[in-house]
Design a protein around this motif. Structure first.
Motif, PDB file in Angstrom:
ATOM      1  N   THR A 158       0.852  -1.194   0.000  1.00 13.42           N
ATOM      2  CA  THR A 158       0.000   0.000   0.000  1.00 13.42           C
ATOM      3  C   THR A 158       0.882   1.237   0.000  1.00 13.42           C
ATOM      4  O   THR A 158       1.868   1.320   0.736  1.00 13.42           O
ATOM      5  N   VAL A 159       0.529   2.201  -0.856  1.00 10.62           N
ATOM      6  CA  VAL A 159       1.284   3.453  -0.948  1.00 10.62           C
ATOM      7  C   VAL A 159       0.526   4.533  -0.193  1.00 10.62           C
ATOM      8  O   VAL A 159      -0.689   4.685  -0.344  1.00 10.62           O
ATOM      9  N   ILE A 160       1.246   5.286   0.625  1.00 11.05           N
ATOM     10  CA  ILE A 160       0.655   6.371   1.413  1.00 11.05           C
ATOM     11  C   ILE A 160       0.943   7.701   0.724  1.00 11.05           C
ATOM     12  O   ILE A 160       2.097   8.019   0.404  1.00 11.05           O
ATOM     13  N   ASP A 161      -0.113   8.486   0.483  1.00 12.77           N
ATOM     14  CA  ASP A 161       0.010   9.841  -0.053  1.00 12.77           C
ATOM     15  C   ASP A 161       0.259  10.755   1.136  1.00 12.77           C
ATOM     16  O   ASP A 161      -0.605  10.924   1.999  1.00 12.77           O
ATOM     17  N   ASN A 162       1.456  11.360   1.201  1.00 13.33           N
ATOM     18  CA  ASN A 162       1.798  12.222   2.327  1.00 13.33           C
ATOM     19  C   ASN A 162       1.208  13.624   2.198  1.00 13.33           C
ATOM     20  O   ASN A 162       1.371  14.451   3.099  1.00 13.33           O
ATOM     21  N   GLY A 163       0.545  13.903   1.069  1.00 14.90           N
ATOM     22  CA  GLY A 163      -0.118  15.190   0.884  1.00 14.90           C
ATOM     23  C   GLY A 163       0.802  16.350   0.566  1.00 14.90           C
ATOM     24  O   GLY A 163       0.359  17.492   0.476  1.00 14.90           O
ATOM     25  N   ASP A 164       2.092  16.071   0.393  1.00 11.97           N
ATOM     26  CA  ASP A 164       3.050  17.147   0.134  1.00 11.97           C
ATOM     27  C   ASP A 164       3.866  16.905  -1.138  1.00 11.97           C
ATOM     28  O   ASP A 164       4.954  17.452  -1.309  1.00 11.97           O
ATOM     29  N   GLY A 165       3.331  16.050  -2.011  1.00  9.03           N
ATOM     30  CA  GLY A 165       4.054  15.717  -3.238  1.00  9.03           C
ATOM     31  C   GLY A 165       4.910  14.477  -3.109  1.00  9.03           C
ATOM     32  O   GLY A 165       5.483  14.019  -4.089  1.00  9.03           O
ATOM     33  N   THR A 166       4.990  13.930  -1.891  1.00 10.13           N
ATOM     34  CA  THR A 166       5.761  12.706  -1.684  1.00 10.13           C
ATOM     35  C   THR A 166       4.810  11.566  -1.330  1.00 10.13           C
ATOM     36  O   THR A 166       3.709  11.776  -0.824  1.00 10.13           O
ATOM     37  N   TYR A 167       5.294  10.355  -1.605  1.00 13.02           N
ATOM     38  CA  TYR A 167       4.524   9.135  -1.347  1.00 13.02           C
ATOM     39  C   TYR A 167       5.481   8.150  -0.712  1.00 13.02           C
ATOM     40  O   TYR A 167       6.679   8.161  -0.998  1.00 13.02           O
ATOM     41  N   SER A 168       4.953   7.287   0.160  1.00 12.59           N
ATOM     42  CA  SER A 168       5.833   6.324   0.823  1.00 12.59           C
ATOM     43  C   SER A 168       5.144   4.977   0.953  1.00 12.59           C
ATOM     44  O   SER A 168       3.925   4.869   0.970  1.00 12.59           O
ATOM     45  N   THR A 169       5.983   3.969   1.011  1.00 13.18           N
ATOM     46  CA  THR A 169       5.496   2.612   1.221  1.00 13.18           C
ATOM     47  C   THR A 169       6.603   1.800   1.871  1.00 13.18           C
ATOM     48  O   THR A 169       7.774   2.192   1.873  1.00 13.18           O
ATOM     49  N   THR A 170       6.220   0.661   2.409  1.00 10.31           N
ATOM     50  CA  THR A 170       7.168  -0.219   3.098  1.00 10.31           C
ATOM     51  C   THR A 170       6.855  -1.663   2.726  1.00 10.31           C
ATOM     52  O   THR A 170       5.690  -2.035   2.593  1.00 10.31           O
ATOM     53  N   TYR A 171       7.912  -2.432   2.518  1.00  8.83           N
ATOM     54  CA  TYR A 171       7.713  -3.877   2.387  1.00  8.83           C
ATOM     55  C   TYR A 171       8.844  -4.573   3.120  1.00  8.83           C
ATOM     56  O   TYR A 171       9.933  -4.017   3.297  1.00  8.83           O
ATOM     57  N   THR A 172       8.560  -5.802   3.571  1.00  5.30           N
ATOM     58  CA  THR A 172       9.555  -6.568   4.311  1.00  5.30           C
ATOM     59  C   THR A 172       9.914  -7.814   3.514  1.00  5.30           C
ATOM     60  O   THR A 172       9.129  -8.768   3.425  1.00  5.30           O
ATOM     61  N   PRO A 173      11.112  -7.827   2.883  1.00  3.14           N
ATOM     62  CA  PRO A 173      11.523  -9.008   2.130  1.00  3.14           C
ATOM     63  C   PRO A 173      11.830 -10.164   3.092  1.00  3.14           C
ATOM     64  O   PRO A 173      12.287  -9.948   4.209  1.00  3.14           O
ATOM     65  N   THR A 174      11.557 -11.359   2.638  1.00  2.00           N
ATOM     66  CA  THR A 174      11.840 -12.525   3.483  1.00  2.00           C
ATOM     67  C   THR A 174      12.903 -13.428   2.858  1.00  2.00           C
ATOM     68  O   THR A 174      13.456 -14.296   3.531  1.00  2.00           O
ATOM     69  N   VAL A 175      13.174 -13.230   1.563  1.00  4.52           N
ATOM     70  CA  VAL A 175      14.123 -14.072   0.840  1.00  4.52           C
ATOM     71  C   VAL A 175      15.253 -13.191   0.322  1.00  4.52           C
ATOM     72  O   VAL A 175      15.017 -12.121  -0.233  1.00  4.52           O
ATOM     73  N   SER A 176      16.505 -13.638   0.490  1.00  3.52           N
ATOM     74  CA  SER A 176      17.622 -12.869  -0.057  1.00  3.52           C
ATOM     75  C   SER A 176      17.670 -13.067  -1.566  1.00  3.52           C
ATOM     76  O   SER A 176      17.201 -14.080  -2.093  1.00  3.52           O
ATOM     77  N   GLY A 177      18.196 -12.073  -2.271  1.00  2.00           N
ATOM     78  CA  GLY A 177      18.261 -12.113  -3.726  1.00  2.00           C
ATOM     79  C   GLY A 177      17.992 -10.737  -4.294  1.00  2.00           C
ATOM     80  O   GLY A 177      18.130  -9.721  -3.605  1.00  2.00           O
ATOM     81  N   THR A 178      17.610 -10.703  -5.546  1.00  2.00           N
ATOM     82  CA  THR A 178      17.365  -9.426  -6.224  1.00  2.00           C
ATOM     83  C   THR A 178      15.873  -9.190  -6.400  1.00  2.00           C
ATOM     84  O   THR A 178      15.171 -10.052  -6.934  1.00  2.00           O
ATOM     85  N   ASP A 179      15.417  -8.029  -5.961  1.00  2.00           N
ATOM     86  CA  ASP A 179      14.041  -7.621  -6.163  1.00  2.00           C
ATOM     87  C   ASP A 179      13.992  -6.501  -7.203  1.00  2.00           C
ATOM     88  O   ASP A 179      14.885  -5.646  -7.259  1.00  2.00           O
TER      89      ASP A 179
END
Length: 192
Positions: A158-179
């Protein structure tokens, strides 16, 4: 037949947009008038336009040969511009004029994202900055931003609209490698 008198800068007028977006053309129209405010119907006056402030320019002025004069400039920077207009060396009525230059519409190709390297089991914070076609940061939200993660890990956080022209999101990888993170703003890929 009574004709208008000679051009009087103190009575002459101009139409200057009070505000436009950076990257848009700002049209300026000057109407030469006599001492009684009558519009002239012939050209020949010397009209000079100077822009200072957030943007600087000395646009070319076109004598329309009907008592009006045209000029335009395209500001690149948001902020306040002061437009000084002189007719035959003296300022016209209302000069200098003020024009507020805003940021243009969001341009995905100029928008950017910060994507840090991650560690399996720890949250990765991603930030997106929306920018206009000239690279100016937007200061309001409202854009549709989507992040899709593929590769060693998969997610559509889910992407959060910060209301100031920026957007943020977070994810937690569980497997090492390339995303691979595909980030779209209004349906088109952001820069990078």
């Amino acid at each position: 037949t009574v004709a208008a008198g000679t051009a009087d800068p103190a009575q002459s007028t101009a139409v200057v947009p009070p505000g436009i977006a950076a990257g848009s053309t700002s049209p300026i129209t000057v109407t030469a008038r006599d001492a009684n405010g009558n519009a002239l119907t012939t050209g020949g006056a010397t009209v000079v336009v100077n822009v200072t402030g957030a943007n600087t320019a000395t646009p070319t002025v076109t004598d329309n040969a009907n008592g009006t004069y045209s000029a335009s400039y395209t500001p690149a920077n948001p902020g306040t511009d002061n437009i000084t207009i002189t007719l035959n060396g003296s300022p016209i009525a209302g000069s200098p004029f003020t024009s507020i230059i805003g940021v243009g519409a969001a341009d995905p190709a100029q928008s950017t994202a910060t994507v840090p390297a991650g560690t399996a089991g720890l949250a990765s914070n991603i930030s997106i900055q929306s920018r206009d076609a000239l690279g100016n940061n937007l200061t309001v939200g409202g854009e549709a931003v989507v992040v899709v993660i593929t590769g060693a890990n998969t997610a559509t956080p889910t992407v959060i609209d910060n209301g100031d022209g920026t957007y943020s999101t977070t994810y937690t990888p569980t497997v090492s490698g390339t995303d691979n993170l595909a980030i779209a703003l209004n349906g088109a890929a952001v820069g990078g």
